[in-house]
Scaffold this motif. Structure first.
Motif, PDB file in Angstrom:
ATOM      1  N   LEU A  88       0.827  -1.212   0.000  1.00 23.62           N
ATOM      2  CA  LEU A  88       0.000   0.000   0.000  1.00 23.62           C
ATOM      3  C   LEU A  88       0.863   1.266   0.000  1.00 23.62           C
ATOM      4  CD1 LEU A  88      -2.856  -0.967   2.473  1.00 23.62           C
ATOM      5  CD2 LEU A  88      -3.047  -0.619   0.005  1.00 23.62           C
ATOM      6  N   LYS A  89       1.998   1.208   0.697  1.00 24.69           N
ATOM      7  CA  LYS A  89       2.896   2.360   0.798  1.00 24.69           C
ATOM      8  C   LYS A  89       3.932   2.392  -0.317  1.00 24.69           C
ATOM      9  CE  LYS A  89       2.521   2.722   5.798  1.00 24.69           C
ATOM     10  NZ  LYS A  89       3.264   2.735   7.069  1.00 24.69           N
ATOM     11  N   LYS A  90       3.859   1.416  -1.225  1.00 25.46           N
ATOM     12  CA  LYS A  90       4.817   1.281  -2.330  1.00 25.46           C
ATOM     13  C   LYS A  90       6.249   1.154  -1.796  1.00 25.46           C
ATOM     14  CE  LYS A  90       1.878   3.721  -5.607  1.00 25.46           C
ATOM     15  NZ  LYS A  90       1.043   2.646  -5.896  1.00 25.46           N
ATOM     16  N   LYS A  91       6.412   0.333  -0.760  1.00 24.61           N
ATOM     17  CA  LYS A  91       7.720   0.032  -0.178  1.00 24.61           C
ATOM     18  C   LYS A  91       7.950  -1.465  -0.292  1.00 24.61           C
ATOM     19  CE  LYS A  91       7.793   3.791   3.113  1.00 24.61           C
ATOM     20  NZ  LYS A  91       8.109   4.201   4.478  1.00 24.61           N
ATOM     21  N   GLY A  92       9.147  -1.898   0.077  1.00 28.67           N
ATOM     22  CA  GLY A  92       9.434  -3.328   0.039  1.00 28.67           C
ATOM     23  C   GLY A  92       9.637  -3.823  -1.374  1.00 28.67           C
ATOM     24  N   SER A 119       5.809  -6.009  -6.458  1.00 29.01           N
ATOM     25  CA  SER A 119       4.807  -7.070  -6.613  1.00 29.01           C
ATOM     26  C   SER A 119       3.893  -6.718  -7.781  1.00 29.01           C
ATOM     27  CB  SER A 119       3.991  -7.211  -5.325  1.00 29.01           C
ATOM     28  OG  SER A 119       3.327  -5.996  -5.035  1.00 29.01           O
ATOM     29  N   PHE A 120       3.041  -7.664  -8.144  1.00 32.60           N
ATOM     30  CA  PHE A 120       2.074  -7.433  -9.221  1.00 32.60           C
ATOM     31  C   PHE A 120       0.860  -8.316  -8.978  1.00 32.60           C
ATOM     32  CE2 PHE A 120       4.744 -10.918 -10.491  1.00 32.60           C
ATOM     33  CZ  PHE A 120       3.916 -11.808 -11.153  1.00 32.60           C
ATOM     34  N   LYS A 121      -0.211  -8.034  -9.697  1.00 33.96           N
ATOM     35  CA  LYS A 121      -1.414  -8.847  -9.570  1.00 33.96           C
ATOM     36  C   LYS A 121      -1.512  -9.806 -10.749  1.00 33.96           C
ATOM     37  CE  LYS A 121      -4.552  -6.852  -6.443  1.00 33.96           C
ATOM     38  NZ  LYS A 121      -5.940  -6.723  -6.132  1.00 33.96           N
ATOM     39  N   ALA A 122      -1.865 -11.038 -10.437  1.00 37.55           N
ATOM     40  CA  ALA A 122      -2.078 -12.066 -11.463  1.00 37.55           C
ATOM     41  C   ALA A 122      -3.367 -12.781 -11.100  1.00 37.55           C
ATOM     42  CB  ALA A 122      -0.911 -13.041 -11.501  1.00 37.55           C
ATOM     43  N   GLY A 123      -4.349 -12.670 -11.948  1.00 39.02           N
ATOM     44  CA  GLY A 123      -5.630 -13.317 -11.685  1.00 39.02           C
ATOM     45  C   GLY A 123      -6.295 -12.798 -10.419  1.00 39.02           C
ATOM     46  N   GLY A 124      -6.058 -11.528 -10.102  1.00 40.73           N
ATOM     47  CA  GLY A 124      -6.675 -10.929  -8.925  1.00 40.73           C
ATOM     48  C   GLY A 124      -5.925 -11.184  -7.626  1.00 40.73           C
ATOM     49  N   LYS A 125      -4.808 -11.887  -7.689  1.00 35.94           N
ATOM     50  CA  LYS A 125      -4.018 -12.171  -6.492  1.00 35.94           C
ATOM     51  C   LYS A 125      -2.662 -11.490  -6.595  1.00 35.94           C
ATOM     52  CE  LYS A 125      -4.089 -16.238  -4.613  1.00 35.94           C
ATOM     53  NZ  LYS A 125      -3.991 -17.679  -4.325  1.00 35.94           N
ATOM     54  N   VAL A 126      -2.119 -11.091  -5.459  1.00 37.25           N
ATOM     55  CA  VAL A 126      -0.813 -10.434  -5.414  1.00 37.25           C
ATOM     56  C   VAL A 126       0.282 -11.493  -5.499  1.00 37.25           C
ATOM     57  CG1 VAL A 126       0.731  -8.996  -4.025  1.00 37.25           C
ATOM     58  CG2 VAL A 126      -1.721  -8.530  -4.038  1.00 37.25           C
ATOM     59  N   ALA A 127       1.225 -11.254  -6.400  1.00 32.03           N
ATOM     60  CA  ALA A 127       2.337 -12.181  -6.611  1.00 32.03           C
ATOM     61  C   ALA A 127       3.655 -11.437  -6.550  1.00 32.03           C
ATOM     62  CB  ALA A 127       2.198 -12.867  -7.966  1.00 32.03           C
ATOM     63  N   TYR A 128       4.692 -12.167  -6.193  1.00 31.89           N
ATOM     64  CA  TYR A 128       6.060 -11.637  -6.128  1.00 31.89           C
ATOM     65  C   TYR A 128       6.962 -12.579  -6.900  1.00 31.89           C
ATOM     66  CZ  TYR A 128       4.599  -8.695  -2.195  1.00 31.89           C
ATOM     67  OH  TYR A 128       3.973  -7.773  -1.404  1.00 31.89           O
ATOM     68  N   ARG A 129       7.850 -12.017  -7.716  1.00 30.56           N
ATOM     69  CA  ARG A 129       8.847 -12.830  -8.401  1.00 30.56           C
ATOM     70  C   ARG A 129       9.933 -13.215  -7.386  1.00 30.56           C
ATOM     71  NH1 ARG A 129       7.738 -13.017 -13.583  1.00 30.56           N
ATOM     72  NH2 ARG A 129       6.660 -11.278 -14.564  1.00 30.56           N
ATOM     73  N   ILE A 130      10.320 -14.465  -7.363  1.00 35.97           N
ATOM     74  CA  ILE A 130      11.331 -14.940  -6.423  1.00 35.97           C
ATOM     75  C   ILE A 130      12.652 -14.203  -6.647  1.00 35.97           C
ATOM     76  CG2 ILE A 130      12.678 -16.943  -5.685  1.00 35.97           C
ATOM     77  CD1 ILE A 130      10.162 -18.647  -6.373  1.00 35.97           C
ATOM     78  N   ALA A 131      13.005 -13.949  -7.898  1.00 42.57           N
ATOM     79  CA  ALA A 131      14.249 -13.229  -8.205  1.00 42.57           C
ATOM     80  C   ALA A 131      14.213 -11.826  -7.605  1.00 42.57           C
ATOM     81  CB  ALA A 131      14.472 -13.164  -9.716  1.00 42.57           C
ATOM     82  N   VAL A 132      13.051 -11.186  -7.626  1.00 41.13           N
ATOM     83  CA  VAL A 132      12.905  -9.841  -7.049  1.00 41.13           C
ATOM     84  C   VAL A 132      13.036  -9.908  -5.527  1.00 41.13           C
ATOM     85  CG1 VAL A 132      11.273  -7.931  -6.688  1.00 41.13           C
ATOM     86  CG2 VAL A 132      11.550  -8.924  -8.965  1.00 41.13           C
ATOM     87  N   LEU A 133      12.451 -10.936  -4.917  1.00 38.05           N
ATOM     88  CA  LEU A 133      12.570 -11.103  -3.464  1.00 38.05           C
ATOM     89  C   LEU A 133      14.032 -11.308  -3.074  1.00 38.05           C
ATOM     90  CD1 LEU A 133       9.524 -13.450  -2.741  1.00 38.05           C
ATOM     91  CD2 LEU A 133       9.655 -10.973  -2.417  1.00 38.05           C
ATOM     92  N   ASP A 134      14.741 -12.150  -3.824  1.00 34.04           N
ATOM     93  CA  ASP A 134      16.157 -12.402  -3.541  1.00 34.04           C
ATOM     94  C   ASP A 134      16.986 -11.129  -3.703  1.00 34.04           C
ATOM     95  OD1 ASP A 134      15.680 -15.071  -2.940  1.00 34.04           O
ATOM     96  OD2 ASP A 134      16.177 -15.763  -4.967  1.00 34.04           O
ATOM     97  N   ALA A 135      16.715 -10.367  -4.759  1.00 29.92           N
ATOM     98  CA  ALA A 135      17.446  -9.118  -4.998  1.00 29.92           C
ATOM     99  C   ALA A 135      17.155  -8.108  -3.895  1.00 29.92           C
ATOM    100  CB  ALA A 135      17.073  -8.542  -6.366  1.00 29.92           C
ATOM    101  N   TRP A 136      15.905  -8.046  -3.460  1.00 23.98           N
ATOM    102  CA  TRP A 136      15.529  -7.124  -2.390  1.00 23.98           C
ATOM    103  C   TRP A 136      16.240  -7.494  -1.089  1.00 23.98           C
ATOM    104  CZ3 TRP A 136      12.843  -7.581   2.262  1.00 23.98           C
ATOM    105  CH2 TRP A 136      12.472  -6.386   2.859  1.00 23.98           C
ATOM    106  N   LEU A 137      16.292  -8.794  -0.782  1.00 21.68           N
ATOM    107  CA  LEU A 137      16.996  -9.246   0.417  1.00 21.68           C
ATOM    108  C   LEU A 137      18.485  -8.890   0.344  1.00 21.68           C
ATOM    109  CD1 LEU A 137      15.440 -12.752   1.116  1.00 21.68           C
ATOM    110  CD2 LEU A 137      15.330 -10.744   2.586  1.00 21.68           C
ATOM    111  N   ALA A 138      19.093  -9.092  -0.800  1.00 26.90           N
ATOM    112  CA  ALA A 138      20.511  -8.774  -0.977  1.00 26.90           C
ATOM    113  C   ALA A 138      20.741  -7.272  -0.806  1.00 26.90           C
ATOM    114  CB  ALA A 138      20.992  -9.233  -2.348  1.00 26.90           C
TER     115      ALA A 138
END
Length: 85
Positions: free
Chosen positions: A31-35, A38-57
């Protein structure tokens, strides 16, 4: 709604588990556009694993406790100028 996340992606709850955060935290960040992005797919929020890994790094690299280069205690000591009174 799709039951299986798109290839290379995780649904919101799975992404929260993957990152070790509460699902509410990811919702607030979205909601705050932080972290991580993400994107919506079929009405559900999804995260790419590569993006999660890059964010953690990125988080790790910006943390002075885990990145010695950012820790002020590791900065070179600058010589003091001593002037006679």
């Amino acid at each position: 709604m799709p039951k299986k996340a798109p290839p290379g992606c995780l649904w919101l709850a799975d992404a929260a588990d993957y990152l070790g955060y509460d699902i509410t935290t990811l919702r607030k960040w979205r909601l705050k556009k932080k972290g991580p992005a993400s994107f919506k797919a079929g009405g559900k929020v999804a995260y790419r694993i590569a993006v999660l890994d890059a964010w953690l790094a990125e988080q790790e690299a910006s943390d002075p406790h885990s990145n010695p280069a950012l820790n002020p205690a590791n900065a070179p000591v600058e010589p003091r100028l001593v002037t006679a009174a």
